[in-house]
Design a protein around this motif. Structure first.
Motif, mmCIF file in Angstrom:
data_model
loop_
_atom_site.group_PDB
_atom_site.id
_atom_site.type_symbol
_atom_site.label_atom_id
_atom_site.label_comp_id
_atom_site.label_asym_id
_atom_site.label_seq_id
_atom_site.Cartn_x
_atom_site.Cartn_y
_atom_site.Cartn_z
ATOM 1 N N VAL A 180 -10.192 -10.470 13.542
ATOM 2 C CA VAL A 180 -11.064 -11.625 13.610
ATOM 3 C C VAL A 180 -12.449 -10.889 13.434
ATOM 4 O O VAL A 180 -12.757 -9.829 14.632
ATOM 5 C CB VAL A 180 -10.946 -12.449 14.769
ATOM 6 C CG1 VAL A 180 -12.208 -13.543 14.645
ATOM 7 C CG2 VAL A 180 -9.803 -13.082 14.495
ATOM 8 N N ASP A 183 -12.019 -7.631 16.507
ATOM 9 C CA ASP A 183 -11.206 -7.566 17.599
ATOM 10 C C ASP A 183 -11.764 -6.398 18.515
ATOM 11 O O ASP A 183 -10.968 -5.780 19.146
ATOM 12 C CB ASP A 183 -9.754 -7.428 17.340
ATOM 13 C CG ASP A 183 -9.373 -8.439 16.284
ATOM 14 O OD1 ASP A 183 -9.490 -9.608 16.536
ATOM 15 O OD2 ASP A 183 -7.908 -7.999 15.693
ATOM 16 N N LYS A 207 -11.277 -14.710 10.147
ATOM 17 C CA LYS A 207 -10.141 -14.117 10.277
ATOM 18 C C LYS A 207 -9.691 -13.370 8.960
ATOM 19 O O LYS A 207 -9.834 -13.877 7.687
ATOM 20 C CB LYS A 207 -8.853 -15.034 10.497
ATOM 21 C CG LYS A 207 -8.922 -15.623 11.788
ATOM 22 C CD LYS A 207 -7.952 -16.727 11.992
ATOM 23 C CE LYS A 207 -8.164 -17.482 13.265
ATOM 24 N NZ LYS A 207 -7.001 -18.266 13.524
#
Length: 122
Positions: A54, A68, A99
């Protein structure tokens, strides 16, 4: 002399337990994939070998992205959803919370990963 022997025994015990835990938590745990060098914690992997993550933040200059909680570099030209994009154009498409699946350059030198391909996650 007893204290030093006790410390050595504790060290050997801790070391052997750490090695045993590495042996028993090997490749069978696929819930979360971690690249060893450099570390990308939390990035999953799909069946094509791409990493998943993400987008947390995109730098103002467009050279780096945080995925992340890990800083990664964008190559000068990145494949995005099957087409070649300059990183300056691409950063306008990478919103926080997006995402994505991405591939890293296996020949990149240094501690920062370099992304060469990105595609949106459905």
């Amino acid at each position: 002399m007893r204290d030093s022997e006790s410390k050595r025994n504790k060290f050997v015990l801790v070391l052997s337990m750490a090695l045993a835990s590495l042996l028993f938590t090997g490749p069978s745990s696929s819930a979360e994939r971690t690249i060893q060098t450099p570390l990308v914690v939390g990035a999953g992997e799909d069946n094509s070998g791409e990493l998943a993550g993400v987008v947390n933040r995109v730098s103002e200059d467009g050279r780096t992205v945080v995925i992340d909680d890990q800083l990664v570099e964008l190559a000068a030209v990145v494949r995005f959803n099957g087409a070649s994009w300059s990183r300056e154009r691409l950063v306008k498409e990478l919103d926080e919370g997006l995402k994505i699946y991405f591939e890293v350059d296996p020949e990149a030198k240094g501690r920062t990963l370099r992304i060469i391909s990105i595609r949106s996650r459905d």
